[in-house]
Motif scaffolding. Structure first.
Motif, PDB file in Angstrom:
ATOM      1  N   UNK A 147       0.721  -1.144   0.074  1.00  0.00           N
ATOM      2  CA  UNK A 147       0.057  -0.031  -0.158  1.00  0.00           C
ATOM      3  C   UNK A 147       0.748   1.241  -0.182  1.00  0.00           C
ATOM      4  N   UNK A 148       1.894   1.094   0.800  1.00  0.00           N
ATOM      5  CA  UNK A 148       2.823   2.520   0.879  1.00  0.00           C
ATOM      6  C   UNK A 148       3.422   2.592  -0.484  1.00  0.00           C
ATOM      7  N   UNK A 149       3.551   1.883  -1.413  1.00  0.00           N
ATOM      8  CA  UNK A 149       3.987   2.213  -2.693  1.00  0.00           C
ATOM      9  C   UNK A 149       3.309   3.455  -3.359  1.00  0.00           C
ATOM     10  N   UNK A 150       1.995   3.492  -3.047  1.00  0.00           N
ATOM     11  CA  UNK A 150       1.235   4.487  -3.567  1.00  0.00           C
ATOM     12  C   UNK A 150       1.287   5.893  -2.864  1.00  0.00           C
ATOM     13  N   UNK A 151       1.785   6.182  -1.741  1.00  0.00           N
ATOM     14  CA  UNK A 151       1.858   7.215  -1.016  1.00  0.00           C
ATOM     15  C   UNK A 151       2.902   8.226  -1.729  1.00  0.00           C
ATOM     16  N   UNK A 152       1.954   9.319  -1.642  1.00  0.00           N
ATOM     17  CA  UNK A 152       2.904  10.707  -2.063  1.00  0.00           C
ATOM     18  C   UNK A 152       3.673  11.029  -0.904  1.00  0.00           C
ATOM     19  N   UNK A 153       4.781  12.048  -1.363  1.00  0.00           N
ATOM     20  CA  UNK A 153       5.739  12.412  -0.366  1.00  0.00           C
ATOM     21  C   UNK A 153       5.447  13.792   0.307  1.00  0.00           C
ATOM     22  N   UNK A 154       4.115  14.121   0.040  1.00  0.00           N
ATOM     23  CA  UNK A 154       3.584  15.361   0.431  1.00  0.00           C
ATOM     24  C   UNK A 154       2.656  15.400   1.852  1.00  0.00           C
ATOM     25  N   UNK A 155       2.434  13.946   2.260  1.00  0.00           N
ATOM     26  CA  UNK A 155       1.530  14.004   3.359  1.00  0.00           C
ATOM     27  C   UNK A 155       2.354  14.183   4.580  1.00  0.00           C
ATOM     28  N   UNK A 156       1.562  14.799   5.657  1.00  0.00           N
ATOM     29  CA  UNK A 156       2.241  15.030   6.858  1.00  0.00           C
ATOM     30  C   UNK A 156       2.614  13.972   7.547  1.00  0.00           C
ATOM     31  N   UNK A 157       3.836  14.088   8.290  1.00  0.00           N
ATOM     32  CA  UNK A 157       4.484  13.075   9.016  1.00  0.00           C
ATOM     33  C   UNK A 157       5.099  13.507  10.414  1.00  0.00           C
ATOM     34  N   UNK A 158       5.421  12.807  11.414  1.00  0.00           N
ATOM     35  CA  UNK A 158       5.761  13.369  12.643  1.00  0.00           C
ATOM     36  C   UNK A 158       7.021  12.685  13.096  1.00  0.00           C
ATOM     37  N   UNK A 159       8.015  13.139  14.069  1.00  0.00           N
ATOM     38  CA  UNK A 159       9.297  12.310  14.095  1.00  0.00           C
ATOM     39  C   UNK A 159       9.677  13.263  15.460  1.00  0.00           C
ATOM     40  N   UNK A 160      10.286  12.492  16.194  1.00  0.00           N
ATOM     41  CA  UNK A 160      11.079  12.782  17.519  1.00  0.00           C
ATOM     42  C   UNK A 160      12.406  12.412  17.419  1.00  0.00           C
ATOM     43  N   UNK A 161      13.284  13.528  17.816  1.00  0.00           N
ATOM     44  CA  UNK A 161      14.881  13.199  17.663  1.00  0.00           C
ATOM     45  C   UNK A 161      15.455  13.987  18.730  1.00  0.00           C
ATOM     46  N   UNK A 162      16.879  13.555  19.033  1.00  0.00           N
ATOM     47  CA  UNK A 162      17.620  14.316  19.899  1.00  0.00           C
ATOM     48  C   UNK A 162      18.789  14.574  19.168  1.00  0.00           C
ATOM     49  N   UNK A 163      19.243  15.830  19.557  1.00  0.00           N
ATOM     50  CA  UNK A 163      20.841  16.378  19.077  1.00  0.00           C
ATOM     51  C   UNK A 163      21.449  17.012  19.844  1.00  0.00           C
ATOM     52  N   UNK A 164      22.967  16.946  20.090  1.00  0.00           N
ATOM     53  CA  UNK A 164      23.351  17.942  21.121  1.00  0.00           C
ATOM     54  C   UNK A 164      23.809  19.357  20.273  1.00  0.00           C
ATOM     55  N   UNK A 165      23.929  20.402  21.179  1.00  0.00           N
ATOM     56  CA  UNK A 165      23.929  21.622  20.429  1.00  0.00           C
ATOM     57  C   UNK A 165      24.941  21.881  19.544  1.00  0.00           C
ATOM     58  N   UNK A 166      26.227  21.124  19.687  1.00  0.00           N
ATOM     59  CA  UNK A 166      27.278  21.226  18.440  1.00  0.00           C
ATOM     60  C   UNK A 166      26.815  20.928  17.165  1.00  0.00           C
ATOM     61  N   UNK A 167      26.269  19.687  17.173  1.00  0.00           N
ATOM     62  CA  UNK A 167      25.603  19.162  15.946  1.00  0.00           C
ATOM     63  C   UNK A 167      24.520  19.663  15.462  1.00  0.00           C
ATOM     64  N   UNK A 168      23.567  20.163  16.153  1.00  0.00           N
ATOM     65  CA  UNK A 168      22.448  21.116  15.747  1.00  0.00           C
ATOM     66  C   UNK A 168      22.971  22.301  14.882  1.00  0.00           C
ATOM     67  N   UNK A 169      24.146  22.944  15.431  1.00  0.00           N
ATOM     68  CA  UNK A 169      24.605  24.269  14.875  1.00  0.00           C
ATOM     69  C   UNK A 169      24.956  23.921  13.338  1.00  0.00           C
ATOM     70  N   UNK A 170      25.518  22.504  13.182  1.00  0.00           N
ATOM     71  CA  UNK A 170      25.774  22.142  11.788  1.00  0.00           C
ATOM     72  C   UNK A 170      24.303  21.973  10.977  1.00  0.00           C
ATOM     73  N   UNK A 171      23.622  21.375  11.501  1.00  0.00           N
ATOM     74  CA  UNK A 171      22.067  21.156  10.927  1.00  0.00           C
ATOM     75  C   UNK A 171      21.589  22.428  10.718  1.00  0.00           C
TER      76      UNK A 171
END
Length: 260
Positions: free
Chosen positions: A194-218
């Motif tokens: 089924x997910x072979x038909x999903x478009x890339x514009x649908x809204x999705x959620x995520x959770x992440x952790x990052x340290x301050x040094x690495x977030x500076x690069x992002x």
């Protein structure tokens, strides 16, 4: 799209690392650092404000004098840390940021996930294999950025009141109607198919952790002046806004100056 910082941790460790580097840390000083960090920040690492706003009236009455002294000391240490940490970036790696994002489009989420190594792989996204993915419940379900820019084929067919056949025979196989297309008969309930038909514009959620040094690069790669997708850049800037709301010294200038 909604962006939330859940917590900032490790500021006390980062300040202590600064004194370790200078060879001046004692157990007494370390305990004082941790006490002051706990006194001026709430349990989520959000800095209290002495004007009473967002402070839950912590700094009132007899506590005010001591609170101001703690505040001044904390600001002095944190300013030193931000100055030193721009070059000695390991110090700022002690500071972890927990963040949840709701509703970024899936392609943009993939762009953010490209930094998974920077997050020490601490990022989990809503799986497109789960049942009842949002695109199955609505004909037109897009993230905020795409909502008024594109129309799915199903949304247009519904608007034009055009009925598509529920089954078709193609290349020797029977296919049944599904969201955004057709699926070979017998696999219409298979989530991997089924997910072979999903478009890339649908809204999705995520959770992440990052340290301050690495977030500076992002931040340098994904901020409003970069070349990323507009919704990804918006996500980055919203995180920066939240970061400054938690700790005002963790601003965009600091992120630009961290040598990472």
């Amino acid at each position: 799209m909604e962006v939330y910082i859940n917590s900032i941790t490790g500021i006390d460790d980062a300040i202590c690392s600064m004194f370790v580097s200078r060879g001046t840390l004692t157990r007494e000083l370390e305990n004082e650092v941790r006490r002051i960090c706990k006194a001026v920040n709430d349990e989520y690492g959000r800095h209290y404000r002495l004007d009473g706003i967002e402070s839950n009236n912590k700094w009132i009455g007899a506590l005010l004098k001591d609170a101001k002294a703690d505040e001044e000391q904390y600001n002095k240490w944190l300013k030193m840390l931000c100055t030193w940490g721009q070059k000695h970036i390991t110090m700022l790696r002690f500071i972890d940021i927990s963040c949840t994002v709701y509703g970024l489009h899936r392609a943009g989420q993939d762009d953010w996930d490209a930094h998974a190594c920077r997050f020490n792989n601490r990022i989990i996204r809503t799986s497109s294999r789960i049942k009842n993915i949002k695109d199955e419940t609505k004909l037109q379900n897009m993230s905020d950025y795409y909502a008024d820019k594109v129309l799915t084929t199903d949304a247009v067919l519904d608007y034009l009141d055009i009925e598509m056949p529920q089954e078709i025979h193609y290349n020797g196989k029977d296919y049944v109607r599904a969201f955004n297309g057709y699926i070979v008969k017998g696999s219409e309930d298979n989530q991997d198919v089924k997910r072979g038909l999903y478009n890339l514009g649908f809204p999705s959620d995520f959770v992440f952790k990052v340290n301050l040094t690495e977030f500076a690069h992002v931040y340098k790669e994904r901020n409003i002046n970069g070349g990323a997708n507009p919704e990804v850049k918006q996500c980055c800037e919203l995180i920066c806004n939240e970061l400054m709301r938690f700790q005002p010294m963790f601003d965009r200038e600091l992120l630009r100056n961290i040598q990472n």
